[in-house]
Design an enzyme around this catalytic site. Structure first.
Site, PDB file in Angstrom:
ATOM      1  N   VAL A   1      46.541  39.640  37.534  1.00  0.00           N
ATOM      2  CA  VAL A   1      45.275  39.644  38.288  1.00  0.00           C
ATOM      3  C   VAL A   1      44.263  39.528  37.501  1.00  0.00           C
ATOM      4  O   VAL A   1      44.036  40.334  36.429  1.00  0.00           O
ATOM      5  CB  VAL A   1      45.291  41.140  39.052  1.00  0.00           C
ATOM      6  CG1 VAL A   1      44.326  41.361  39.685  1.00  0.00           C
ATOM      7  CG2 VAL A   1      46.566  41.200  39.901  1.00  0.00           C
ATOM      8  N   CYS A   2      43.172  38.968  37.777  1.00  0.00           N
ATOM      9  CA  CYS A   2      42.031  38.789  37.302  1.00  0.00           C
ATOM     10  C   CYS A   2      40.983  39.297  38.234  1.00  0.00           C
ATOM     11  O   CYS A   2      40.325  38.873  38.970  1.00  0.00           O
ATOM     12  CB  CYS A   2      41.752  37.237  37.037  1.00  0.00           C
ATOM     13  SG  CYS A   2      40.226  37.167  36.083  1.00  0.00           S
ATOM     14  N   ILE A   3      40.468  40.584  37.756  1.00  0.00           N
ATOM     15  CA  ILE A   3      39.314  41.274  38.513  1.00  0.00           C
ATOM     16  C   ILE A   3      38.621  41.799  37.361  1.00  0.00           C
ATOM     17  O   ILE A   3      39.070  42.553  36.456  1.00  0.00           O
ATOM     18  CB  ILE A   3      39.935  42.198  39.694  1.00  0.00           C
ATOM     19  CG1 ILE A   3      39.106  42.947  40.417  1.00  0.00           C
ATOM     20  CG2 ILE A   3      40.902  43.337  38.846  1.00  0.00           C
ATOM     21  CD1 ILE A   3      39.653  43.580  41.614  1.00  0.00           C
TER      22      ILE A   3
END
Length: 170
Positions: free
Chosen positions: A89-91
């Site tokens: 996840v890229c947040i």
């Protein structure tokens, strides 16, 4: 031997989530002897393409949590601009604290020690509902989301949702 602060904090957050569950996800330990590895089940948010999905992910906390963010990885296949093809996840809130060397994110959008599993999960659920196409981890999904949201993108997400329902409780 006393438990490190990070373990105490994680134990407290887990107890709190068990006592007062938050709509949209559930969380528990992957292995009862390891407070630093959690499994979360995310229910696809209503009124989104992910509705009805049951997505499994792992949160891995560093020993110096909450000074540094956990890593989050979807175990269930998911097609989303902000989740790379390996499931990572890229947040913003999961990015290391401080200045963004690319100047894209403000420091306050990045990891802060006040974040909890609950705030992380609420951000991830919000990300599912409203992808950030400007900062994609999966360029192909971002392109489809921008150019063919109601066609190919929607079909791939629907396939992931169906698959997630079949494998949710394995």
């Amino acid at each position: 031997m006393t438990e490190p602060q990070s373990a105490l904090l994680l134990r407290r957050q887990l107890a709190e989530l068990n006592k007062n569950p938050v709509e949209g996800f559930s969380a528990g330990l992957i292995d009862d002897n390891d407070l630093y590895r959690w499994e979360v089940l995310i229910i696809g948010p209503p009124d989104t393409l992910f509705e009805g999905g049951v997505f499994k992910a792992h949160l891995t906390f560093p020993k110096d949590y909450p000074l540094r963010p956990p890593k989050m990885k979807f175990i269930t296949e998911i097609w989303h601009p902000n989740v790379d093809k390996n499931g990572d996840v890229c947040i913003s809130i999961l990015h290391e604290p401080g200045e963004d060397k690319y100047g894209y994110e403000k420091p306050e959008e990045r990891w802060l020690p006040i974040h909890t599993v609950e705030t992380i999960m609420i951000s991830v659920i919000s990300m599912l509902a409203d992808p950030n196409g400007d900062s994609p981890a999966n360029v192909d999904a971002a392109k489809e989301w921008r150019e063919d949201r109601h066609g190919e993108f929607k079909r791939k997400v629907a396939r992931c949702v169906r698959k997630s329902q079949e494998t949710a409780f394995e």
